[in-house]
Design a protein around this motif. Sequence first.
Motif, PDB file in Angstrom:
ATOM      1  N   GLU A 242      38.047 -63.631  -1.088  1.00 40.63           N
ATOM      2  CA  GLU A 242      38.357 -63.513  -2.569  1.00 40.63           C
ATOM      3  C   GLU A 242      38.315 -62.320  -3.124  1.00 40.63           C
ATOM      4  O   GLU A 242      39.254 -61.855  -3.947  1.00 40.63           O
ATOM      5  N   GLN A 245      41.448 -60.639  -1.913  1.00 42.72           N
ATOM      6  CA  GLN A 245      42.643 -61.017  -2.610  1.00 42.72           C
ATOM      7  C   GLN A 245      42.656 -60.177  -3.959  1.00 42.72           C
ATOM      8  O   GLN A 245      43.772 -59.956  -4.386  1.00 42.72           O
ATOM      9  N   GLU A 246      41.436 -60.292  -4.678  1.00 39.12           N
ATOM     10  CA  GLU A 246      41.444 -59.670  -6.250  1.00 39.12           C
ATOM     11  C   GLU A 246      41.875 -58.248  -5.914  1.00 39.12           C
ATOM     12  O   GLU A 246      42.806 -57.866  -6.959  1.00 39.12           O
TER      13      GLU A 246
END
Length: 327
Positions: A242, A245-246
């Motif tokens: 995550e 992805q950010e």
Amino acid sequence: MTANGPFRYTSPAPPKSATGTVADAYAQMRSDFGIDNPATFVVLSDAPTILTAAWALMRESLLVGATSRTEKELVAAGVSLANRCPFCIDAHTVLLHATGDHRLAETVGRDDVPADPYQARLLAWGKDVRTPKPFPAARTPAYLGTALAFHFINRIVSSLVTENMLPGNVQRFRVVRSLAGRTVAGAVRRELSPGDSLALLDDTLVDDVLVAEPSWAAGTPVGTAYAALLTAACAGAGLLSEDDQELVSKTVAAWDGSHPEPTGGWLPDRSERPGARLALLAALAPYRITDEDVAAWRRPEHRDHCLVHLIAYGAITAVARIEGQSV
């Protein structure tokens, strides 16, 4: 690095061994595109949902419709010039030869300005689709669809395919470019039925895109194909944490459309965040992906299928950013 014909880091199965939807897609390419097993799509064959969606977007925007194929090739060539994709620049030079406008083909191949003012404006718009559109609004699905298709394809090609469109780089000779154009002239000039590629799309993608078609192409095959590609390619995000992805999302959201510096804070170190680095390179500077970048990310569980998905995720993230700035 994989020494496998035109492919840099993957070993796609020979097209003659393809079955099911992939085989059907190759057959449609042969008929409608006039090219047997183009490397630009064969390289995606380890991810069939991405292959069929990318093909559908290109077919329904570039190949289909009453709008001028020459004009759409100018848009595609402008995109490829802006993205510094030699393979695709050569391909569109050949395809412009196929339309019969040999002088225009060579002008574009040299990155010169066409003599015709409207053609010059189309080429310039292809280089930067954030600028005012030089064509009527009714042509937006065809022209913007073509531009976005090649923003995606350029990134796939620059990441995973060599620069040589033909063996031995023989397309550098004008006579070869002209002759290659003549071999596909019949397909270029054929009238095709809209929507025929949509039957190749994965049913789950089609279900998803019913509420996700872009406003500029809603209710058209181009809209369905674009949304299907967005859905299929975004699946590669699952290969990243995550946090990664950010990082990819924020970096691309802040991108101004220019070619970034080779080094700098935008690009994480390959030893620390190799997956995010690959995705960001695919998005913003795919021609800078190196053997070391790929090797740093690949583990035994990372098959070719995974690499294609990760590169496609980076590419579609950039495409979505461009699409959002163009309308």
